[in-house]
Design an enzyme around this catalytic site. Structure first.
Site, PDB file in Angstrom:
ATOM      1  CG  ASN A  11      23.833 -23.658   3.159  1.00 32.93           C
ATOM      2  OD1 ASN A  11      23.568 -24.176   4.241  1.00 32.93           O
ATOM      3  ND2 ASN A  11      23.498 -24.216   2.000  1.00 32.93           N
ATOM      4  CD1 TRP A  12      28.445 -22.154   8.092  1.00 33.13           C
ATOM      5  CD2 TRP A  12      27.911 -22.527  10.252  1.00 33.13           C
ATOM      6  NE1 TRP A  12      29.154 -21.263   8.865  1.00 33.13           N
ATOM      7  CE2 TRP A  12      28.847 -21.467  10.186  1.00 33.13           C
ATOM      8  CE3 TRP A  12      27.426 -22.930  11.493  1.00 33.13           C
ATOM      9  CZ2 TRP A  12      29.310 -20.821  11.336  1.00 33.13           C
ATOM     10  CZ3 TRP A  12      27.880 -22.285  12.631  1.00 33.13           C
ATOM     11  CH2 TRP A  12      28.817 -21.244  12.550  1.00 33.13           C
ATOM     12  CE  LYS A  13      26.172 -26.483   1.011  1.00 29.52           C
ATOM     13  NZ  LYS A  13      26.490 -26.996  -0.289  1.00 29.52           N
TER      14      LYS A  13
ATOM     15  CG  HIS B 230      20.488 -25.637  -0.856  1.00 24.19           C
ATOM     16  ND1 HIS B 230      21.115 -26.786  -1.260  1.00 24.19           N
ATOM     17  CD2 HIS B 230      21.442 -24.666  -0.842  1.00 24.19           C
ATOM     18  CE1 HIS B 230      22.403 -26.523  -1.466  1.00 24.19           C
ATOM     19  NE2 HIS B 230      22.623 -25.242  -1.209  1.00 24.19           N
TER      20      HIS B 230
ATOM     21  CD  GLU C 221      23.800 -29.363  -0.707  1.00 24.07           C
ATOM     22  OE1 GLU C 221      23.566 -29.058   0.471  1.00 24.07           O
ATOM     23  OE2 GLU C 221      24.842 -29.015  -1.305  1.00 24.07           O
TER      24      GLU C 221
ATOM     25  CD  GLU D 267      23.144 -21.766  -3.831  1.00 25.11           C
ATOM     26  OE1 GLU D 267      24.191 -21.421  -3.310  1.00 25.11           O
ATOM     27  OE2 GLU D 267      22.399 -22.652  -3.364  1.00 25.11           O
TER      28      GLU D 267
ATOM     29  N   GLY E 212      29.678 -26.938  -4.536  1.00 18.73           N
ATOM     30  CA  GLY E 212      30.605 -27.882  -3.898  1.00 18.73           C
ATOM     31  C   GLY E 212      31.591 -28.517  -4.851  1.00 18.73           C
TER      32      GLY E 212
ATOM     33  CB  SER F   4      32.550 -23.110  -6.407  1.00 20.99           C
ATOM     34  OG  SER F   4      32.231 -24.486  -6.329  1.00 20.99           O
TER      35      SER F   4
ATOM     36  N   GLY G  24      28.703 -21.858   0.577  1.00 16.78           N
ATOM     37  CA  GLY G  24      28.656 -23.098   1.349  1.00 16.78           C
ATOM     38  C   GLY G  24      29.982 -23.365   2.034  1.00 16.78           C
ATOM     39  N   GLY G  25      30.786 -24.228   1.427  1.00 18.43           N
ATOM     40  CA  GLY G  25      32.046 -24.684   2.016  1.00 18.43           C
ATOM     41  C   GLY G  25      32.906 -23.563   2.599  1.00 18.43           C
TER      42      GLY G  25
END
Ligand code: PGA
Length: 247
Positions: free
Chosen positions: A9-11, A94, A96, A164, A170, A209, A230-231
């Site tokens: 997930n590149w956000k 998600h 966010e 999640e 994150g 994470s 993600g990251g």
């Protein structure tokens, strides 16, 4: 047997130019796998990403969608619009989106119906806040999120659910593999209350994470069929997660 699904997930990261460069430099490596590998990119990168991965076994997904086909919804994107880009997957709910954009379980449910009707593959995200983890109410939270999301939906193998925990996203503090398995197995149990067949087919992922060091332990778990990253999916090193079984 459920096929493993590794998703990035590149956000809100990477421009079209950066997307092209990422795949120009790394696609060959990422293609060496026998799993479903999906990159969820920003809307504006969809065309470029689909074009970049065209001749590979990598798929592209969107990070959000609107549930109506069309209409006066400024700033929104429909399933048909996504399909036209060649995207195959969509992330729904998600944390966010829930936190910053007021997305509710009811909206998640409407989006899930729209995505399945359009022939796309949804990944529904669920997860508790730190307070619910600490108070011990986290399974109750997950139960509500899952049942609200899938209400009135005939689930098939296209649907995946990502657990999640918000406190792990994150933060660099992943859930332990046992904590992740507890909830993923609980989610499979919830789905089996609706349909035993669906519960055996749908994929349940862990997210929060995930990195090249913890992926192996997470993937050992019986009810975890993949991960949402993600990251760590923004860097070429993501290939270490995709090919965790070859390291
Ligand atoms: P993270 O994000 O891997 O950076 O924790 C996961 C996600 O938001 O899907």
């Amino acid at each position: 047997m459920r096929r493993e699904l590794i998703a990035g997930n590149w956000k809100m990261y990477k421009t079209q130019k950066e997307t092209k460069a990422f795949f120009d430099n790394n696609l060959a490596l990422f293609s060496q796998n026998d799993k479903d590998v999906v990159f969820f990119v920003p809307f504006t990168d969809l065309n470029q990403a689909v074009q970049s991965v065209e001749k590979s076994n990598i798929e592209i997904g969107a990070q959000n969608v609107h549930f109506e086909n069309e209409g006066a919804y400024t700033g929104e994107i429909s399933c048909e619009m996504l399909k036209e880009t060649g995207a195959k997957y969509v992330l729904i709910g998600h944390s966010e989106r829930r936190k910053y954009f007021g997305e509710t379980d009811q909206m998640v449910n409407k989006k899930l119906k729209a995505v399945l009707n359009a022939g796309l593959c949804p990944i529904i995200c669920v997860g508790e806040q730190l307070s619910a983890r600490q108070s011990g109410e986290y399974l109750e939270v997950i139960k509500n999120q899952v049942f609200n999301a899938v209400e009135g939906v005939a689930l098939d193998e296209r649907t995946a659910i990502a657990y999640e925990p918000v406190w792990a996203i994150g933060t660099g503090k992943n859930a332990s593999s046992m904590q992740a398995e507890e909830v993923c197995s609980f989610v499979r149990g919830l789905i089996s209350e609706i349909s035993k067949k669906a519960s055996e087919k749908i994929r349940i992922l862990y997210g929060g994470s995930v990195n090249p060091n913890n992926i192996k332990d997470i993937m050992k778990m019986k009810n975890i069929d993949g991960v949402l990253v993600g990251g760590a999916s923004l860097k070429p090193d993501f290939v270490k997660i995709v090919q965790y079984d070859k390291q």
